[in-house]
Scaffold this active site. Structure first.
Site, PDB file in Angstrom:
ATOM      1  N   ASP A 107       0.417  19.421  13.636  1.00 61.00           N
ATOM      2  CA  ASP A 107       0.213  20.146  14.890  1.00 61.00           C
ATOM      3  C   ASP A 107      -0.200  19.225  16.025  1.00 61.00           C
ATOM      4  O   ASP A 107      -0.488  18.050  15.819  1.00 61.00           O
ATOM      5  CB  ASP A 107      -0.853  21.244  14.701  1.00 61.00           C
ATOM      6  CG  ASP A 107      -1.988  20.809  13.773  1.00 61.00           C
ATOM      7  OD1 ASP A 107      -2.448  19.661  13.900  1.00 61.00           O
ATOM      8  OD2 ASP A 107      -2.400  21.614  12.924  1.00 61.00           O
TER       9      ASP A 107
ATOM     10  N   GLU B 186      -2.972  30.725  12.053  1.00 61.46           N
ATOM     11  CA  GLU B 186      -4.199  31.503  12.046  1.00 61.46           C
ATOM     12  C   GLU B 186      -4.044  32.799  11.235  1.00 61.46           C
ATOM     13  O   GLU B 186      -2.928  33.304  11.042  1.00 61.46           O
ATOM     14  CB  GLU B 186      -4.599  31.855  13.482  1.00 61.46           C
ATOM     15  CG  GLU B 186      -4.872  30.648  14.379  1.00 61.46           C
ATOM     16  CD  GLU B 186      -6.245  30.013  14.147  1.00 61.46           C
ATOM     17  OE1 GLU B 186      -6.776  30.129  13.027  1.00 61.46           O
ATOM     18  OE2 GLU B 186      -6.768  29.401  15.095  1.00 61.46           O
TER      19      GLU B 186
ATOM     20  N   ASN C 262     -11.869  29.637   8.985  1.00 58.13           N
ATOM     21  CA  ASN C 262     -11.344  31.001   8.844  1.00 58.13           C
ATOM     22  C   ASN C 262     -10.170  31.057   7.872  1.00 58.13           C
ATOM     23  O   ASN C 262      -9.493  32.084   7.781  1.00 58.13           O
ATOM     24  CB  ASN C 262     -10.931  31.567  10.205  1.00 58.13           C
ATOM     25  CG  ASN C 262      -9.788  30.783  10.852  1.00 58.13           C
ATOM     26  OD1 ASN C 262      -9.316  29.780  10.308  1.00 58.13           O
ATOM     27  ND2 ASN C 262      -9.347  31.242  12.019  1.00 58.13           N
TER      28      ASN C 262
ATOM     29  N   HIS D 143      -7.405  29.078   7.886  1.00 58.23           N
ATOM     30  CA  HIS D 143      -6.081  28.685   8.367  1.00 58.23           C
ATOM     31  C   HIS D 143      -5.657  27.348   7.756  1.00 58.23           C
ATOM     32  O   HIS D 143      -6.477  26.536   7.331  1.00 58.23           O
ATOM     33  CB  HIS D 143      -6.026  28.639   9.896  1.00 58.23           C
ATOM     34  CG  HIS D 143      -6.749  27.507  10.548  1.00 58.23           C
ATOM     35  ND1 HIS D 143      -7.462  27.656  11.724  1.00 58.23           N
ATOM     36  CD2 HIS D 143      -6.882  26.190  10.241  1.00 58.23           C
ATOM     37  CE1 HIS D 143      -7.977  26.496  12.090  1.00 58.23           C
ATOM     38  NE2 HIS D 143      -7.641  25.585  11.202  1.00 58.23           N
TER      39      HIS D 143
END
Length: 257
Positions: free
Chosen positions: A71, A150, A143, A145
């Site tokens: 990314d 996400e 979280n 990801h």
């Protein structure tokens, strides 16, 4: 999925670097192209330093090595942030890995690949046409990801559709922005871009081998969800449970499973 416990960050980094090195050196010894997917973040800093050391010591010619990063942040104009941006992942990779590799080994800067916010679909095509990824290194968000894929409510997307998500530009979850500000921007929320271009779930899950490494206490909760064995769009990393060759290495001094 294989689970490996190690005592601390140094041991995790050493094992992850060795895994990467074994894949790279094994392919190069056969004079084959090798394609590895790479992650960024504080977790990986020591991994890349150790990997560079192993490569330099081995002396393999590296012109057949290609790296594909997961990314990059997106700027206010909808393009990738400039390499000079303090949080640029291209800058990160250059500082923590590429600049540490002996230039005499012949690694080509042209073989450093990142997704392009202007044409994310081209990244999927490029990876597929190259033959797919031989190995994918992953971290895990607090979280759950992976890359910047996400979590999404199960009421909004099926597991099949989530697993097929392509590379794309996404808006970052508030928890991700807050965590990245604390870990990489000295707590400055304004310094963290709100969007990123990410490799999709489809290409990640198509990698032949996947290694996820974890060393933060905040990663305990999503890892426990993985251990529960249920695949859910609300924990993107749980999709690794269906992969035929995935491993998790985690540190027992910070993570209690």
């Amino acid at each position: 999925m294989k689970w490996t416990q190690v005592p601390d960050y140094e041991a995790m980094s050493r094992m992850a670097a060795q895994r990467l090195f074994d894949v790279i050196s094994g392919k190069l010894a056969k004079r084959q192209q090798v394609r590895v997917g790479l992650a960024t973040g504080n977790t990986m800093i020591r991994v890349y330093g150790m990997l560079a050391g192993l490569l330099n010591k081995a002396g393999h010619e590296l012109s057949d090595l290609s790296t594909y990063n997961l990314d990059e942040y997106v700027d206010g104009q909808g393009g990738n942030v400039a390499p000079s941006h303090p949080l640029s992942y291209r800058k990160y990779m250059t500082e923590y890995f590429y600049d540490l590799v002996d230039t005499r080994l012949g690694f080509k800067q042209a073989n450093m690949f990142f997704p392009d916010a202007g044409n994310p679909a081209a990244y999927d095509t490029q990876i597929a046409e190259a033959g797919g990824l031989d190995f994918q290194l992953l971290g895990i968000g607090f979280n759950g990801h992976i890359a910047f894929n996400e979590p999404q409510p199960e009421s909004e997307i099926t597991a099949e559709a989530f697993a097929a998500l392509p590379s794309r530009v996404i808006s970052l979850a508030s928890q991700t922005v807050q965590a990245n500000a604390r870990l990489t921007a000295a707590g400055d929320l304004a310094a963290v871009p709100r969007q990123a271009v990410t490799m999709g779930m489809r290409q990640i899950l198509a990698a032949r081998d996947i290694l996820l490494v974890a060393c933060f206490a905040e990663q305990t909760a999503p890892l426990r969800l993985l251990q529960a064995g249920r695949v859910s769009t609300e924990t993107p990393a749980s999709f690794l449970l269906n992969h035929p060759s995935a491993e998790v290495i985690y540190t027992t001094d910070t993570i209690n499973l």
